[in-house]
Design a protein around this motif. Structure first.
Motif, PDB file in Angstrom:
ATOM      1  N   MET A 219      57.009  51.969  31.406  1.00 17.07           N
ATOM      2  CA  MET A 219      55.755  52.379  30.760  1.00 17.07           C
ATOM      3  C   MET A 219      56.071  53.011  29.407  1.00 17.07           C
ATOM      4  SD  MET A 219      54.195  54.161  34.177  1.00 17.07           S
ATOM      5  CE  MET A 219      55.838  54.784  34.542  1.00 17.07           C
ATOM      6  N   TRP A 220      55.217  52.774  28.415  1.00 20.36           N
ATOM      7  CA  TRP A 220      55.446  53.370  27.098  1.00 20.36           C
ATOM      8  C   TRP A 220      54.119  53.655  26.413  1.00 20.36           C
ATOM      9  CZ3 TRP A 220      56.133  48.348  28.460  1.00 20.36           C
ATOM     10  CH2 TRP A 220      55.428  47.383  27.750  1.00 20.36           C
TER      11      TRP A 220
ATOM     12  N   SER B 136      52.163  46.054  22.640  1.00 18.66           N
ATOM     13  CA  SER B 136      51.034  46.992  22.638  1.00 18.66           C
ATOM     14  C   SER B 136      50.653  47.246  21.185  1.00 18.66           C
ATOM     15  CB  SER B 136      51.394  48.300  23.347  1.00 18.66           C
ATOM     16  OG  SER B 136      52.507  48.935  22.730  1.00 18.66           O
ATOM     17  N   TYR B 137      49.364  47.481  20.973  1.00 14.30           N
ATOM     18  CA  TYR B 137      48.867  47.563  19.589  1.00 14.30           C
ATOM     19  C   TYR B 137      47.880  48.716  19.481  1.00 14.30           C
ATOM     20  CZ  TYR B 137      46.513  46.184  15.252  1.00 14.30           C
ATOM     21  OH  TYR B 137      45.971  46.165  13.988  1.00 14.30           O
TER      22      TYR B 137
ATOM     23  N   ASN C 240      51.323  50.407  27.083  1.00 16.56           N
ATOM     24  CA  ASN C 240      51.358  49.265  27.996  1.00 16.56           C
ATOM     25  C   ASN C 240      52.402  49.543  29.067  1.00 16.56           C
ATOM     26  OD1 ASN C 240      50.785  46.790  29.124  1.00 16.56           O
ATOM     27  ND2 ASN C 240      50.951  45.659  27.198  1.00 16.56           N
ATOM     28  N   HIS C 241      52.573  48.613  29.970  1.00 15.25           N
ATOM     29  CA  HIS C 241      53.599  48.733  31.010  1.00 15.25           C
ATOM     30  C   HIS C 241      54.028  47.332  31.430  1.00 15.25           C
ATOM     31  CE1 HIS C 241      49.987  48.072  33.446  1.00 15.25           C
ATOM     32  NE2 HIS C 241      50.800  47.567  34.360  1.00 15.25           N
TER      33      HIS C 241
ATOM     34  N   SER D  97      59.252  55.512  29.716  1.00 21.64           N
ATOM     35  CA  SER D  97      59.684  55.835  31.074  1.00 21.64           C
ATOM     36  C   SER D  97      59.996  54.569  31.847  1.00 21.64           C
ATOM     37  CB  SER D  97      58.594  56.622  31.825  1.00 21.64           C
ATOM     38  OG  SER D  97      58.245  57.798  31.142  1.00 21.64           O
ATOM     39  N   GLY D  98      60.836  54.720  32.862  1.00 19.15           N
ATOM     40  CA  GLY D  98      61.166  53.590  33.723  1.00 19.15           C
ATOM     41  C   GLY D  98      61.650  54.085  35.074  1.00 19.15           C
TER      42      GLY D  98
END
Length: 209
Positions: free
Chosen positions: A131-132, A156-157, A172-173, A203-204
């Motif tokens: 996830m970011w 992601s935008y 996004n993820h 994160s991951g």
């Protein structure tokens, strides 16, 4: 029979008995030595086998990448793999495709994420969730790529215009199956302004193997 003859007969009998006793003692000693010799031979045989095993093990160990082996041992099947990080300063003037570093790492189970480079190196094969979120300020925009081994998987935008008046997030993820040694990061495809600190995170976590 004279007394002299009787004396000689008795003396001969005593000598014979003494000689027999000495012979028996000699035989006992010989048997004891033979048993000791047999035991020593067994000990030598065991030592020889141990030495052969040691040499064989040494031969097998030659050429093994001990650094790689130690790294594998550090991550056993029960060790969790998870990381979470954020940037604590504004980032701007990133070139196209530049990896975004995350110097503040709050969680790093398995020690697989390098905050300085911003790259996660998969320590063991499995299914992972990433996830970011990247924040930009008003009047600017950004496009972020989620990259696995150099290939983009997700984007992601965010566009922060005067209409929505404020900070916007490119979030996004993705769920991806990785193999040991695969590398994952997020990159900046395009940013017209600063990437803001604290709210920009990555994160991951390993879901399953």
């Amino acid at each position: 029979m004279t007394v002299r003859n009787l004396f000689l007969i008795c003396l001969f009998g005593i000598c014979s008995s003494s000689e027999a006793s000495q012979n028996q003692q000699l035989l006992d000693r010989i048997e004891a030595l033979e048993r000791t010799q047999t035991e020593l031979m067994h000990v030598v045989e065991r030592l020889s086998k141990s030495d052969s095993c040691a040499k064989a093990l040494s031969a097998k160990c030659n050429g093994i990448d001990l650094t790689h082996l130690n790294k594998r041992l550090e991550v056993n099947p029960t060790t969790p793999v998870a990381f979470s990080a954020y940037i604590n300063h504004s980032v701007d003037k990133l070139v196209h495709g530049a990896v975004i570093p995350f110097e503040r790492v709050t969680t790093n189970e398995g020690n697989a994420f390098n905050g300085g480079t911003g790259i996660f190196t998969c320590p063991k094969s499995g299914l992972y969730l990433f996830m970011w979120n990247v924040m930009v300020d008003q009047g600017h925009q950004t496009q972020i790529s989620f990259v696995v081994n150099g290939a983009t998987r997700r984007w992601s935008y965010a566009l922060a215009t005067a209409i929505n008046a404020g900070y916007q997030n490119a979030a996004n993820h993705d769920i991806v199956r990785l193999n040991e040694g695969d590398k994952v990061w997020i990159a900046d495809d395009y940013a017209s302004g600063e990437i803001h600190p604290h709210h920009t995170t990555f994160s991951g976590v390993l879901l399953s193997q």
